[in-house]
Design a protein around this motif. Structure first.
Motif, short mmCIF file in Angstrom:
data_model
loop_
_atom_site.label_atom_id
_atom_site.label_comp_id
_atom_site.label_asym_id
_atom_site.label_seq_id
_atom_site.Cartn_x
_atom_site.Cartn_y
_atom_site.Cartn_z
N ARG A 233 -39.01 -53.61 -1.33
CA ARG A 233 -38.67 -54.42 -2.50
C ARG A 233 -38.66 -53.61 -3.78
O ARG A 233 -38.45 -54.13 -4.85
N ARG A 253 -48.95 -58.48 -3.51
CA ARG A 253 -47.80 -58.79 -2.69
C ARG A 253 -47.39 -57.62 -1.81
O ARG A 253 -46.49 -57.77 -0.98
N ASN A 338 -52.34 -64.83 -2.58
CA ASN A 338 -52.14 -63.73 -3.52
C ASN A 338 -52.90 -63.99 -4.81
O ASN A 338 -52.32 -64.29 -5.84
N ALA B 34 -42.35 -62.09 4.80
CA ALA B 34 -43.34 -61.46 3.91
C ALA B 34 -44.54 -62.38 3.75
O ALA B 34 -44.88 -63.12 4.66
N CYS B 35 -45.14 -62.33 2.57
CA CYS B 35 -46.39 -63.06 2.33
C CYS B 35 -46.28 -64.54 2.68
O CYS B 35 -47.20 -65.12 3.23
N CYS B 36 -45.15 -65.14 2.37
CA CYS B 36 -45.00 -66.56 2.63
C CYS B 36 -45.16 -66.87 4.11
O CYS B 36 -45.55 -67.98 4.47
N GLY B 71 -40.34 -65.79 2.85
CA GLY B 71 -40.59 -64.44 2.36
C GLY B 71 -39.41 -63.83 1.66
O GLY B 71 -38.36 -64.44 1.51
N THR B 72 -39.62 -62.58 1.23
CA THR B 72 -38.59 -61.88 0.49
C THR B 72 -37.45 -61.49 1.41
O THR B 72 -37.67 -60.81 2.40
N GLY B 98 -40.68 -70.49 -0.98
CA GLY B 98 -41.19 -69.52 -1.93
C GLY B 98 -40.16 -69.03 -2.93
O GLY B 98 -38.96 -69.18 -2.74
N GLY B 99 -40.69 -68.44 -4.00
CA GLY B 99 -39.83 -67.98 -5.07
C GLY B 99 -38.86 -66.90 -4.64
O GLY B 99 -37.70 -66.87 -5.06
N CYS B 100 -39.32 -66.00 -3.76
CA CYS B 100 -38.48 -64.88 -3.36
C CYS B 100 -37.20 -65.34 -2.70
O CYS B 100 -36.12 -64.92 -3.06
N PRO B 106 -40.55 -62.57 -7.83
CA PRO B 106 -41.00 -61.54 -8.77
C PRO B 106 -40.31 -60.19 -8.56
O PRO B 106 -40.77 -59.21 -9.10
N GLY B 128 -43.13 -71.94 -5.28
CA GLY B 128 -44.48 -71.41 -5.12
C GLY B 128 -44.45 -69.96 -4.76
O GLY B 128 -43.44 -69.44 -4.31
N CYS B 129 -45.56 -69.28 -4.99
CA CYS B 129 -45.60 -67.85 -4.65
C CYS B 129 -47.00 -67.50 -4.21
O CYS B 129 -47.76 -67.00 -4.98
N PRO B 130 -47.38 -67.71 -3.00
CA PRO B 130 -46.67 -68.46 -1.97
C PRO B 130 -46.92 -69.96 -2.11
O PRO B 130 -47.94 -70.34 -2.66
#
Ligand code: SF4
Lengths: 581, 179
Positions: A233, A253, A338, B34-36, B71-72, B98-100, B106, B128-130
């Motif tokens: 990213r 992240r 996070n 990803a994180c989500c 995720g992203t 999620g936002g991504c 971000p 949300g993030c996440p």
């Protein structure tokens, strides 16, 4: 605690090489050498002076200078517990490849080629690490904009008036399926065996988006390569464009499973360079939260690892425990996953009322749960058959690949950053570092389970101390570079001005460099910051433990069957957010 | 609508039964980016337990009818994600988590896709993030409502932004007393 090369070794280097330039500061000691003598110096350091462990390699870009790029090698001496950095200007945009000395540098050099366009003479297969092969740019160069160039016309499908944002219909370059095929073909240039099997990138068993290529003869894997970048990213590029405090959320992240540990590692590096000392209470809170996060992370690892090997029950059990920890973190930091909780100079909020009671309650319950998991797994016949003697990592491999964390410790290398470079309250608490004997997957499992027990021990000590610290301040706002708390901002004009200045212009780190690392659940997470005295870093490099740990996979899988790939990958425990950044 | 009779017979339409079946057995393809994805796993695991809503994560896109983009989505993965979407049988839906995945989140960088709706159509965006597991469940329930609305021939309409109540502009409703 001085962690850099001592004068004695430096004298020896000076004696043997007359063209070196040595720059010493408290946080970074580097030896600069010209390109011709580079490999000679590196092997001298490795063989004669004992700096045999490879830590990191990365490049820096100075567009107005010639030669433009500089390579930095970070090495570690496991006997003396000392680090050294070697710098070398890349004349003609190329450097000699050091893959003969350390196997682990192979991927780092690929990354440097991908991001900066520096070539490496003698590299066995210099392909792009993260981007696809037909990508035109080298994104970490200073003249490449953060947002890239709008190259393809890609309007949103939801029509012209998109509700959330008005973005341009031109988007940065996207690969096509052909591009990806070219990327894949370049990885294994000459197919040796029968068939090339793709595993991933969007496979439930690959722990994210890792793309494996197995060159197979029947069931046996002859050759393997890994394509990363499915979660690249551009975090390092972002860091150059924002202030130091703004970067804290990005550290979450990256390694999203151990967000708090990453924050602490990063903030410690910034603090050390700024000369900020967090308050005593903040130190204990940080250590406690880090260890909670470590348990949390290892639980996720255990759950998914067992799930991959067919034990669904464990997955549901560990997630039950994880929910409890997530609730604790949410209660303290406000966010479940996070949690941007750590700040320069301390932590964002004070511990809420009753937090310590909840944690204590969890600690009393958790060891029994751990015993439950062990009852199911440790002596389980299937578990033993799949884990014992699978993927044995030797000590030499640990040094040559730069393996850290539980993977290194399972091979009997006592490499724990918390021990030899105690930050925060790690110097004041008692804990043991479990070590493995054989270095197989089973050892890695045992080491991680034991680490959870040690974490419980550390948290207990922290809770005890924190009980006496009620009402003390949790952030050192006296320092000119620490953001004031919300309360202060609303009630005093000085604090408001300070807050405004810091948020707009950033913390002015003094000119210089620093490398500092923290012990993440996945290995050493290091941050190299090169500051030019501005509010933003000139270059921020993330030394990712998972990145180097994953690299050994290609070696371990050779001669084994595909079924072992799941075991090996699970036991190495990579997180794609951190490997790709 | 179904008509219930006392003697145990239910009269309904084929449409109704299909829609009922579809919305109560949404099988998502397990694509974690990803994180989500971690929060998505939490939604599926012990505490939130999506199984009780008929949601079972499938390993293969050919067995699933909803794609949760968790995720992203970076540029490199975009064609692969599109492939997965194309492999899913109709009817299919997409939840952007999620936002991504909704708008780049971000990461406004050279490497990230600025919104998954540039390559595949999205039905529900979860912010949300996440997003917390509760938020994802909200998204899934919204999707169920959407499927139901479509069956009844209604057009699913987004709430226009100006009608969403905000703190500064409370919606003035007429009081029952007329002032
Ligand atoms: S929206 Fe936030 S949590 Fe989700 S993938 Fe993006 S950065 Fe991670």
């Amino acid at each position: 605690m001085h962690l850099w090369i001592d004068g004695q070794d430096l004298d020896q280097i000076k004696k043997s090489f007359d063209s070196v330039e040595i720059s010493r500061s408290e946080n970074f000691v580097s030896v600069q050498i010209n390109k011709e003598k580079l490999l000679e110096l590196l092997s001298f350091l490795k063989d004669k002076l004992g700096y045999k462990m490879f830590i990191d390699f990365f490049c820096m870009d100075f567009p107005v200078q010639s030669p433009r790029f500089q390579g930095v090698y970070l090495l570690f001496n496991p006997e003396k517990m000392r680090r050294v950095a070697v710098k070398c200007w890349a004349e003609g945009d190329s450097l000699p490849s050091a893959t003969k000395l350390w196997k682990g540098i192979k991927w780092a050099e690929r990354e440097a080629w991908d991001m900066f366009g520096v070539r490496f003479e003698g590299h066995e297969n210099l392909v792009r690490m993260f981007m696809w092969e037909t990508y035109q740019h080298h994104p970490l160069r200073k003249d490449f904009p953060l947002r890239g160039h709008g190259e393809v016309y890609l309007p949103p499908l939801s029509g012209e008036e998109s509700p959330a944002h008005n973005y341009s219909p031109y988007h940065t370059a996207l690969p096509t399926m052909e591009d990806l095929e070219i990327t894949q073909k370049k990885r294994l240039p000459e197919k040796k065996a029968q068939i090339v099997l793709n595993w991933g990138p969007l496979h439930p068993g690959t722990h994210g988006t890792i793309w494996f290529l197995f060159d197979m003869e029947g069931e046996e894997v002859k050759e393997c390569d890994i394509i990363l970048g499915q979660l690249h990213r551009g975090v390092e590029k972002i860091a150059e464009n924002i202030t130091y405090t703004q970067f804290i959320p990005y550290t979450d992240r990256m390694d999203y499973i151990s967000a708090l540990c990453s924050q602490v590692a990063y903030v410690n590096a910034v603090e050390k360079h700024l000369g900020v000392e967090p308050t005593e209470k903040a130190k204990y809170i940080r250590t406690m939260m880090c260890e909670l996060q470590r348990i949390n992370s290892h639980l996720l690892w255990l759950g998914t690892y067992a799930l991959d090997l067919g034990a669904l029950t464990i997955f549901l059990y560990t997630f039950r425990e994880r929910e409890k920890i997530m609730d604790i973190i949410e209660g303290i930091a406000g966010i479940r996953l996070n949690s941007t909780y750590i700040r320069i100079g301390g932590v964002a909020k004070d511990l809420p009322e009753g937090a310590l009671d909840v944690i204590e309650h969890f600690l009393n319950d958790f060891p029994q749960r751990l015993k439950e998991y062990e009852t199911i797994l440790t002596k389980n016949r299937v578990w033993l058959r799949r884990n014992v003697d699978v993927g044995v990592i030797t000590r030499e491999d640990v040094y040559s690949y730069g393996l850290t964390g539980a993977v290194a410790r399972a091979s009997g290398v006592p490499y724990d950053v918390r021990m030899f470079q105690p930050t925060d309250a790690y110097g004041d608490v008692d804990f043991d570092v479990p070590l493995g004997k054989v270095g197989d997957s089973y050892d890695r499992y045992l080491v991680r389970v034991e680490e959870m027990r040690q974490s419980v021990r550390i948290i207990k000590q922290c809770v005890k101390v924190l009980r006496q610290m009620e009402g003390e301040s949790y952030i050192n706002t006296e320092h000119p570079f620490v953001l004031p708390t919300l309360d202060q901002v609303f009630n005093s004009i000085e604090a408001m001005v300070k807050d405004f200045n810091l948020r707009i212009y950033g913390e002015k780190l003094p000119e210089g460099e620093i490398y500092l690392s923290g012990e993440n659940p996945r290995g050493e997470l290091g941050f190299y910051i090169n500051s030019k005295g501005e509010g933003r870093p000139y270059r921020l490099r993330v030394r990712s433990g998972a990145f180097y740990n994953l690299q050994v996979f290609t070696e371990l899988i050779k001669g084994r069957t595909v079924a072992d790939a799941v075991v090996l990958l699970g036991s190495l425990d990579p997180v794609v957010g951190e490997t790709d950044r | 609508m179904a008509i219930k009779h006392n003697n145990g017979i239910i009269l309904t339409t084929v449409e109704e039964v299909l829609s009922w079946g579809r919305r109560n057995s949404l099988w998502p393809a397990s694509v974690g980016l990803a994180c989500c994805a971690i929060e998505m796993m939490h939604t599926a695991a012990s505490r939130f337990d999506t199984d009780r809503l008929g949601i079972i994560f499938r390993g293969s896109p050919r067995q699933s009818d909803v794609l949760i983009v968790a995720g992203t989505v970076v540029n490199k993965v975009a064609p692969m994600l599109k492939l997965i979407y194309d492999q899913m049988p109709d009817p299919k839906w997409v939840i952007s988590m999620g936002g991504c995945s909704s708008a780049g989140g971000p990461f406004p960088t050279y490497a990230t896709l600025q919104g998954v709706d540039r390559i595949i159509p999205v039905d529900v965006y979860v912010p949300g993030c996440p997003p917390t597991p509760q938020a994802l469940l909200w998204g899934i329930l919204k999707l169920q409502k959407k499927i139901k609305a479509k069956k009844e021939g209604k057009v699913w309409e987004e709430i226009p932004m100006e009608k969403v109540p905000t703190a500064s502009q409370p919606i003035k409703e007429k009081s029952p007393f007329g002032f």
